[in-house]
Structure formats: structure tokens, C-alpha cells
Design a protein around this motif. Structure first.
Motif, PDB file in Angstrom:
ATOM      1  N   ARG A  99       0.847  -1.188   0.000  1.00  0.00           N
ATOM      2  CA  ARG A  99       0.000   0.000   0.000  1.00  0.00           C
ATOM      3  C   ARG A  99       0.883   1.239   0.000  1.00  0.00           C
ATOM      4  O   ARG A  99       1.921   1.282   0.686  1.00  0.00           O
ATOM      5  N   VAL A 100       0.445   2.245  -0.733  1.00  0.00           N
ATOM      6  CA  VAL A 100       1.196   3.493  -0.814  1.00  0.00           C
ATOM      7  C   VAL A 100       0.740   4.429   0.297  1.00  0.00           C
ATOM      8  O   VAL A 100      -0.450   4.561   0.567  1.00  0.00           O
ATOM      9  N   SER A 101       1.702   5.076   0.956  1.00  0.00           N
ATOM     10  CA  SER A 101       1.387   6.074   1.980  1.00  0.00           C
ATOM     11  C   SER A 101       2.354   7.236   1.836  1.00  0.00           C
ATOM     12  O   SER A 101       3.211   7.239   0.942  1.00  0.00           O
ATOM     13  N   LYS A 102       2.244   8.214   2.701  1.00  0.00           N
ATOM     14  CA  LYS A 102       3.138   9.366   2.688  1.00  0.00           C
ATOM     15  C   LYS A 102       4.198   9.207   3.772  1.00  0.00           C
ATOM     16  O   LYS A 102       3.923   8.656   4.842  1.00  0.00           O
ATOM     17  N   THR A 103       5.397   9.703   3.482  1.00  0.00           N
ATOM     18  CA  THR A 103       6.433   9.681   4.511  1.00  0.00           C
ATOM     19  C   THR A 103       5.996  10.558   5.678  1.00  0.00           C
ATOM     20  O   THR A 103       5.288  11.549   5.508  1.00  0.00           O
ATOM     21  N   ARG A 104       6.434  10.199   6.859  1.00  0.00           N
ATOM     22  CA  ARG A 104       6.085  10.958   8.056  1.00  0.00           C
ATOM     23  C   ARG A 104       6.686  12.355   7.999  1.00  0.00           C
ATOM     24  O   ARG A 104       7.768  12.560   7.423  1.00  0.00           O
ATOM     25  N   ALA A 105       5.992  13.296   8.592  1.00  0.00           N
ATOM     26  CA  ALA A 105       6.466  14.678   8.601  1.00  0.00           C
ATOM     27  C   ALA A 105       7.847  14.750   9.231  1.00  0.00           C
ATOM     28  O   ALA A 105       8.116  14.120  10.260  1.00  0.00           O
ATOM     29  N   GLN A 106       8.724  15.525   8.605  1.00  0.00           N
ATOM     30  CA  GLN A 106      10.094  15.638   9.090  1.00  0.00           C
ATOM     31  C   GLN A 106      10.645  17.010   8.710  1.00  0.00           C
ATOM     32  O   GLN A 106      10.521  17.440   7.558  1.00  0.00           O
TER      33      GLN A 106
END
Length: 389
Positions: free
Chosen positions: A36-43
């Protein structure tokens, strides 16, 4: 102190062998359809990217595809494995921005840079030509087949400018002595249903090639039934998912043109100028127009001042024939790319000369003015006179 990114890129797997287990798990989940595609965590200091998560780690989409192709190349490259995985990535992640870039870079690294060098053509523009002398090795057929697969994807799923990239790739493969591009040009990819790839009866001859985004149509005689069949085939082809930018090569005995000055006299113009003569076909012409109209897409055999979005001549034919197609014309003017296309101004001039500056005419003029940088001088003059009156 600069922050350290928390996501993984392909170079990480190259430099740290312990990370390859994570990449292998990611690749397996993609192949099995469980990823599943997701977004990288905020950094801080890093934007958000699409990624896959494996055991709490984030692997960028591009990194997963790069790793798979790298590993496949080392273990014995196979076309079926490469194309199946690339297709799984495309369906899961989409085509543009990540998948297309990685595959294009693969062609450049494996094929272009290995066998070609940059030179200048007779006009001084750069081009890629075969390196001098015999290459020390030849690429196996599977590599060239995969390159053609990538080219086909650029035609099918990319924007109109991707056709240039596709033709470059086909050129590399052909220059290396492979006849696959020639075969694809003749018969297409084979993905189109037979009834949409080719049709022929005593009057209508039709052939669509999804690799080169071309549609060739010839009529031996004029009839409502013949145009009905042509329009049905075009609509079914677009509904199936044919390239959004394409060429229509149309020929028939009747060479009529819409009463609009400044339009190119080519087959697709002739097609709709002829078909509009039968009122029973108007609904099907409208169906085609609505399916064909796509912003930033083009009829590929038109350029410079004649650039036209697919559906253009169908819309012009209907809009000039009857004001009841006003909503269709308005929709067309809102989405066509006025920065690169200007022939809509010629249509509005012809429309105003026929219907005048009533309520509908004024709305079309306003939409065209907002869409187009330079209106035809005569159109602007007619509007200015109307304002004085």
C-alpha cells in the motif's frame, strides 16, 4: 545541525547490505499485490513523499522500482518479470513522476548511454547516434523488449509530450538492429480488442494503433451509416482507454470544410465537416467530443498555429450548426489550452458572424477572451462596434 532523513532511497540498499532484506520484503509485497502506498512521516527539512512502509521503515516508490530492476539485472534479466513488476507498480502508484522517471532513466543508463553518444544534427541541435565502432557486447532481446514496453507506457499513460520520449526509445531499439518497433508500428501492442484495433467492410476501412496513437479511417463512399460506424468506433476506442493525444488520418470522397476561416484542411476536420450534414449523427458527434476533450492533450498531426485539442472539430461543427450546443462549446473553451492553441478565436468569429452578439454570443466571446491571449482583430472590432451601438 541538519536533520537526517528517515526514509530509504535506492542508494541506501547499495551501500548497506543489511537493508536489502527490507527492500526484498517490499518488492515481494508489491508483486503479491499486498503493498500500500502512503506518505512519509512529517520531518523538518524534508517534504512528504509517496512511499511503502516495511517493518516501520519507509521506502520511496522510486527506490523500490530501482532496486528491483537492479537486482533483476544482476540475476539474469527477464522481460516478463520486469514488465510484470513495472505493471504492478504502475497500477499501484500511477505512471507519472516516479514510475515513469525510473523507467526512463533505466533506458538511458542501460541502452542509450551504453551504445549511443551525443552529436549535432545539420541544424546544430543535439541528437543521439550510435557510437563509432562495433560494441563489445550485444544486449539480449529481453532488454530491448522491455525498452519497447516502457515506450508503449509513455504513449498510453503519459501526457502528450511523452510521445517524444517514446519515439526516442523506439529509435534506440531500431538503431540497434531490432525490428520490434517496426512490428509494433504495423500491428500495435496487441492490447486493443480485435474489434477496436481493426474493422473493414465494403465501405469503411478503420485501423487503430495504440503504440503510435494513430487512427486511420478510409470511406469508399459517403453515407450516414458509414459515419455512424466511424463515430461508434471512435467513441468505443476512447472509452476503452486509447491514448488521450492521437492522430486521426481520415479520407473520403467528399472533401468539405467547416465555414470557419483559418482552420487546417486535414482529415480530422474533413471528418466532422462531412458528418455534421446528418442530424441523426449529432448526438454521437457530441459523445465523441465529450470523450475526446482533455486539457493539455492534442491531435498529434497538428502543430504551431494549428494546434488543437482532441474534439475541436466536432465541437466547432456542432456549435456552428445549432446554438443548443452552447453548453458544450462553453465547456470546450474553459478547458482548452489557450496558451498554446489559438484556432478557437477563428471559431468564435464565425459564430458571431452567424448568430451575432446575443446573450450566448457574448458569453462565448468572454470565455474566448479570457482563454486566448490575442483575439482575431476582426472579432475584436465587431465586439467594439457592438459596444458602441
Amino acid at each position: 545541525m541538519a536533520s537526517k532523513r528517515n526514509y530509504l532511497i535506492f542508494e541506501d540498499a547499495q551501500q548497506d547490505l543489511s537493508l536489502r532484506t527490507l527492500f526484498d520484503v517490499c518488492v515481494s509485497s508489491i508483486s503479491e499485490g499486498t503493498a500500500r502506498v502512503s506518505k512519509t512521516r512529517a520531518q523538518a527539512g524534508y517534504p512528504s513523499y509517496d512511499c511503502f512502509r516495511v517493518d516501520g521503515r519507509e521506502i520511496l516508490i522510486a527506490a523500490a522500482l530501482e532496486y528491483y530492476l537492479f537486482k533483476l539485472g544482476g540475476s539474469g534479466f527477464e522481460y516478463e518479470k520486469a514488465s510484470d513488476f513495472a505493471e504492478a507498480m504502475r497500477k499501484l502508484c500511477g505512471w507519472q513522476w516516479e514510475v515513469d522517471r525510473v523507467l526512463r532513466n533505466w533506458v538511458e543508463r542501460v541502452i542509450r548511454d551504453s551504445f549511443f553518444e551525443e552529436a549535432l544534427d545539420k541544424n546544430g541541435y543535439p541528437k543521439w547516434v550510435l557510437k563509432h565502432g562495433e560494441p563489445s557486447y550485444q544486449l539480449p532481446e529481453d532488454y530491448l523488449r522491455f525498452a519497447c514496453y516502457i515506450a508503449i507506457c509513455h504513449v498510453k499513460y503519459g501526457p502528450s509530450e511523452s510521445n517524444y520520449t517514446a519515439n526516442q526509445i523506439f529509435g534506440y531499439v531500431a538503431d540497434l538492429g531490432n525490428d520490434l518497433p517496426a512490428k509494433l508500428k504495423k500491428v500495435g501492442s496487441g492490447d486493443l480488442p480485435k474489434e477496436l484495433a481493426e474493422f473493414k467492410d465494403s465501405i469503411v476501412s478503420y485501423k487503430a494503433n495504440d503504440v503510435f496513437a494513430t487512427i486511420k479511417i478510409t470511406l469508399k463512399e459517403e453515407s450516414e451509416d458509414a459515419y455512424q460506424k466511424v463515430l461508434e468506433l471512435l467513441c468505443q476506442l476512447l472509452e476503452f482507454g486509447f491514448s488521450k493525444s492521437y492522430t486521426i488520418d481520415f479520407r473520403s470522397p467528399e472533401k468539405s470544410w467547416l465555414p470557419i476561416k483559418g482552420l487546417p484542411k486535414i482529415g480530422v476536420h474533413q471528418l466532422f465537416s462531412n458528418a455534421i450534414q446528418w442530424p441523426a449523427l449529432h448526438k454521437k458527434i457530441e459523445d465523441y467530443a465529450r470523450l475526446a476533450m482533455k486539457e493539455f492533450e492534442w491531435y498529434e498531426n497538428l502543430e504551431a498555429e494549428y494546434c488543437a485539442m482532441p474534439g475541436t472539430f466536432a465541437v466547432f461543427a456542432l456549435g456552428l450548426y445549432d446554438e443548443k450546443y452552447h453548453a458544450l462549446v462553453c465547456n470546450y473553451l474553459r478547458i482548452c489550452d489557450g496558451e498554446h492553441q489559438g484556432i478557437q478565436g477563428n471559431f468564435i468569429l464565425a459564430y458571431i458572424e452567424k448568430y451575432g452578439f446575443a446573450e450566448k454570443g457574448l458569453e462565448l466571446y468572454a470565455l474566448c477572451k479570457a482563454n486566448l491571449q490575442h483575439l482575431p482583430k476582426k472579432l475584436k472590432s465587431l465586439h467594439d462596434k457592438q459596444q458602441i451601438w
